[in-house]
Motif scaffolding. Structure first.
Motif, PDB file in Angstrom:
ATOM      1  N   THR A   1       0.848  -1.228   0.080  1.00  0.00           N
ATOM      2  CA  THR A   1       0.031  -0.155   0.036  1.00  0.00           C
ATOM      3  C   THR A   1       0.857   1.270  -0.085  1.00  0.00           C
ATOM      4  O   THR A   1       0.549   2.180  -0.625  1.00  0.00           O
ATOM      5  CB  THR A   1      -0.882  -0.078   1.244  1.00  0.00           C
ATOM      6  N   HIS A   2       2.095   1.267   0.695  1.00  0.00           N
ATOM      7  CA  HIS A   2       2.967   2.407   0.709  1.00  0.00           C
ATOM      8  C   HIS A   2       3.481   2.829  -0.763  1.00  0.00           C
ATOM      9  O   HIS A   2       3.412   3.745  -1.155  1.00  0.00           O
ATOM     10  CB  HIS A   2       4.105   1.974   1.637  1.00  0.00           C
TER      11      HIS A   2
ATOM     12  N   ALA B   1      -4.525  -0.714   4.510  1.00  0.00           N
ATOM     13  CA  ALA B   1      -3.591  -0.292   5.434  1.00  0.00           C
ATOM     14  C   ALA B   1      -4.112  -0.273   6.672  1.00  0.00           C
ATOM     15  O   ALA B   1      -3.266  -0.820   7.647  1.00  0.00           O
ATOM     16  CB  ALA B   1      -3.044   1.199   5.024  1.00  0.00           C
TER      17      ALA B   1
ATOM     18  N   ARG C   1      -2.494  -2.493   9.788  1.00  0.00           N
ATOM     19  CA  ARG C   1      -1.998  -2.285  10.949  1.00  0.00           C
ATOM     20  C   ARG C   1      -2.739  -2.977  12.405  1.00  0.00           C
ATOM     21  O   ARG C   1      -2.189  -3.317  13.185  1.00  0.00           O
ATOM     22  CB  ARG C   1      -1.992  -0.739  11.214  1.00  0.00           C
TER      23      ARG C   1
END
Length: 575
Positions: free
Chosen positions: A1-2, A21, A25
């Motif tokens: 995703t980054h 994301a 997390r």
């Protein structure tokens, strides 16, 4: 995703990426909480004693909650005036305990501020009792709610319609950590008026350390771009898709990257090239990362080359095995970009400079005309076991990138079940499990959801006792995979129609020479070399290139070599 969010993302895709994301997390926090809780319960958690700067610790916690606090309009303040700046203790566990409090403060506060505070409570001989506090202006708690807070898997709101998520593990972990550090926990709170959570720890006064790059680095990514352009590093990773992601991160900071597919390959490349740094996967076939590291350390001049482990194994004993093998540090996988860049910045040699003889980094092909893409996408959309929207979302809608990954899948995984059967025949259940696990992950990445589910079931089955008959599940995966591959081969255009290349005789000769050397050694890197030069070879060799590709993809290197030996400059014909 980054990686996907670095580029221009359509609003709908950005929203989906944010949800992915956030979910990732949350899952990571849950898993870490359960693992930490189990280690504490089993008495396996050992404290470390190192010198650390109090400001750096509190700043780190603030940075970890800063984005979430900013979204809610909260301010974060730090009060450290009543405690020594240099302390000695387990900074990692102190940070973890404080972060549990700070994360809850953000969650339960809708307006106002959060204060992170440290104060010296008592000093006796060399022992300091330091109290760490997190004060918020949130919802507050009743006395009855406060009485349940530090019990495992319990929360203040136990209703089935509770507003706030969580597992109830954070506070009990903080309590256990404080106890390990010789301290206590507590809370003062009033309903509607906010709360102050605190814990104490027995520490010592620390010694001032020489500042280095391991200290807080505000922007490691830019620092790498400014000071390490062209620094040559080696990425050792056996999975092609994982290599793609790691390469994107490393090339984003302009490092020159060589790749190796296993420890043996890495050893050969390290003997030939003086790398500034090595990123080493651990679980690999032929030679794993630990064995490769020990072998590299025995090479003259390679005793101090920084070697960083890249692995999903995060237990302390796993990290210790890496260090004992001669590695310098550990980067979790999948890598958090900020952590990776900061770690690279710390370990890359200070005077590292660009390699003047290094080839230029490859330039990604430009996006092709929409007419070509539209036809390809229409064909892919008709494939039953391919969620095209899901697959494209993983690459931010970049069709050329997605087509490249599909081709990697065809080239690298067409014979997975044959290799898995061989592994089982040889009694190598670990390799069989690794093959199924890899296929499951890659199928999920591409959007092949049914294949992903079948591979996941097979992976679980390989973990069962050796008497379990796996053939039915292997056959199901194989049938689904081959159906998908046949459909992909029919839908994908000839590669050079999508990725045109400029060709010259020297380029073709060099590629063929490399191929021949690898084919003579039955080296699987021949598959990767052919893919890298496929466009040029097709332009130069015509139908012969297609025949050669079929032999190489089938690992029939003898036939591929025979075909290559028939090629004569100026007289290129298919059989």
């Amino acid at each position: 995703t980054h990686l996907l969010r670095r580029d221009h993302v359509p609003p709908a895709h950005a929203e989906r990426l944010n949800k992915i994301a956030t979910a990732a997390r949350h899952l990571l926090e849950l898993i870490n909480g359960i693992l930490d809780f189990s280690k504490i319960e089993a008495g396996k958690l050992e404290l470390e004693f190192t010198d650390f700067h109090l400001s750096a610790l509190l700043d780190h916690v603030r940075s970890l909650i800063a984005d979430a606090a900013k979204e809610k309009g909260l301010t974060i303040a730090i009060d450290e005036s009543a405690a020594p700046q240099w302390l000695c203790g387990d900074a990692t566990r102190l940070r973890q305990a404080l972060l549990n409090y700070a994360s809850n403060a953000v969650k339960f506060t809708t307006q106002g501020e959060i204060i992170l505070r440290a104060r010296l409570q008592n000093e006796e001989d060399e022992r300091l009792t330091v109290c760490f506090e997190v004060q918020d202006t949130g919802v507050g708690l009743t006395q009855e709610q406060q009485s349940r807070l530090f019990n495992a898997f319990e929360q203040a709101d136990i209703s089935t319609t509770r507003q706030y998520g969580g597992t109830g593990l954070g506070l009990v972990i903080t309590r256990r950590l404080a106890k390990l550090m010789g301290g206590e926990v507590g809370i003062t709170s009033e309903l509607g008026q906010g709360s102050t959570f605190w814990f104490t720890a027995q520490l010592r006064r620390g010694q001032r350390l020489t500042p280095d790059l391991a200290a807080f680095v505000p922007d490691a990514e830019n620092a790498l771009r400014q000071h390490y352009v062209g620094a040559r590093v080696l990425l050792v990773e056996d999975n092609a898709i994982n290599r793609e992601v790691a390469l994107d991160l490393l090339r984003a900071v302009h490092l020159a990257v060589d790749t190796a597919v296993d420890g043996q390959d890495a050893l050969a490349k390290v003997q030939a090239t003086d790398y500034a740094l090595i990123l080493m996967d651990i679980q690999m076939p032929i030679m794993d990362g630990l064995e490769a590291t020990r072998a590299i350390r025995r090479l003259p001049g390679r005793e101090t080359t920084p070697i960083l482990a890249m692995t999903a194994n995060a237990f302390a004993e796993d990290r210790q095995r890496c260090l004992e093998a001669g590695m310098n540090d550990h980067v979790g996988k999948p890598a958090d970009p900020k952590t990776l860049f900061t770690t690279l910045l710390h370990w890359l040699p200070t005077k590292s400079a660009p390699d003047a003889n290094a080839p230029l980094l490859p330039v990604l092909p430009a996006v092709q005309p929409e007419a070509v893409h539209t036809d390809v996408l229409a064909s892919l959309e008709r494939i039953a076991d391919l969620d095209l929207d899901l697959g494209l979302s993983r690459v931010c809608g970049q069709v050329a990138s997605y087509l490249r990954l599909l081709r990697l899948f065809i080239a690298n995984h067409a014979h997975d079940m044959a290799r898995l059967r061989v592994a089982l025949t040889e009694g190598d259940r670990a390799s069989a499990q690794r093959i199924a696990h890899s296929l499951k992950g890659i199928a999920g990445t591409l959007g092949a959801t049914q294949l992903q589910q079948l591979a996941a079931a097979l992976e679980q089955a390989t973990q069962q006792p050796s008497g379990v008959d796996l053939e039915r599940q292997i056959a199901a995966v194989e049938a689904q995979q081959q159906t998908l591959i046949m459909a992909l081969e029919a839908a994908l255009p000839i590669e050079d129609a999508v990725l045109p290349v400029a060709v010259n005789a020297a380029q073709v000769d060099a590629a063929l020479a490399r191929l021949k050397a690898l084919l003579l050694e039955d080296d699987m890197r021949a598959n990767e070399v052919f893919r890298e030069s496929a466009g040029a070879l097709r332009v130069a060799l015509g139908p012969v290139a297609d025949q050669m590709e079929r032999h190489i993809n089938a690992f029939d290197y003898l036939e591929a070599l025979a075909l290559l030996n028939k090629i004569h400059v100026g007289n290129l014909e298919a059989d």
